[in-house]
Design an enzyme around this catalytic site. Structure first.
Site, short mmCIF file in Angstrom:
data_model
loop_
_atom_site.label_atom_id
_atom_site.label_comp_id
_atom_site.label_asym_id
_atom_site.label_seq_id
_atom_site.Cartn_x
_atom_site.Cartn_y
_atom_site.Cartn_z
N ASN A 47 1.11 -1.16 -0.01
CA ASN A 47 0.11 0.02 0.31
C ASN A 47 0.89 1.38 -0.54
O ASN A 47 1.94 1.34 0.97
CB ASN A 47 -1.34 0.43 1.35
CG ASN A 47 -2.38 1.08 1.72
OD1 ASN A 47 -1.76 2.36 1.16
ND2 ASN A 47 -3.47 0.93 1.73
N HIS A 117 -9.80 -5.08 -3.88
CA HIS A 117 -8.34 -5.21 -3.76
C HIS A 117 -8.94 -5.33 -2.09
O HIS A 117 -9.05 -4.36 -0.87
CB HIS A 117 -7.39 -3.72 -3.14
CG HIS A 117 -7.83 -2.02 -3.52
ND1 HIS A 117 -8.97 -1.58 -3.27
CD2 HIS A 117 -7.40 -1.83 -1.99
CE1 HIS A 117 -8.70 -0.22 -2.97
NE2 HIS A 117 -8.92 -0.49 -2.27
#
Length: 157
Positions: A47, A117
């Site tokens: 991320n 996701h």
């Protein structure tokens, strides 16, 4: 602040505006795009705006928004990659626990709702402190590139 101000956020629901799809099509090395591992149907990526060090996301290559849009094979691949991500993170940083989750739609907290996701967030006792509340920031003790290297190497083993 880059995330809050909208940098790298999609400008639409199609794959042309999707930052994940753009990364996959960019041709840049995985170390630059922060892609930790690639499977046949899914991939794992760090991320860019992590909640904690080692915060990964598992995504299908196919641009779909909703969990129910996954094929049976993609569903299995997301699950298998999530398990693998947990094992790899445990190997390199021994977290005390994990938050695993899908945010479906902007109202549910999805920053990039158009491309499904699954978050895999390592957690440690005491990892939340006064900084996010008082300083409106999160302190991360490791650079993303260093985290990527540790995860990518461990994933390959």
């Amino acid at each position: 602040m880059a995330y809050i101000q909208g940098e790298n956020k999609p400008d639409g629901d199609d794959s042309d505006g999707c930052p994940f799809c753009r990364l996959l099509e960019s041709g840049q090395p995985d170390s630059d795009s922060l892609i930790v591992a690639r499977g046949e149907l899914v991939f794992a990526i760090l991320n860019l705006y992590p909640y904690n060090p080692g915060h990964l996301m598992v995504l299908p290559y196919r641009h779909v928004a909703d969990y129910t849009e996954l094929t049976d094979e993609e569903t299995v691949a997301v699950a298998e990659y999530t398990k693998r991500a947990m094992r790899v993170i445990r190997t390199i940083s021994a977290p005390h626990g994990f938050n695993i989750g899908l945010n479906q739609g902007p109202v549910a907290g999805a920053g990039i709702a158009a491309h499904l996701h699954q978050h895999v967030v390592p957690r440690w006792g005491g990892d939340s402190n006064f900084m996010p509340v008082i300083g409106h920031t999160k302190v991360l003790p490791q650079l993303l590139g260093d985290t990527w290297k540790l995860l990518a190497d461990a994933w390959a083993e």
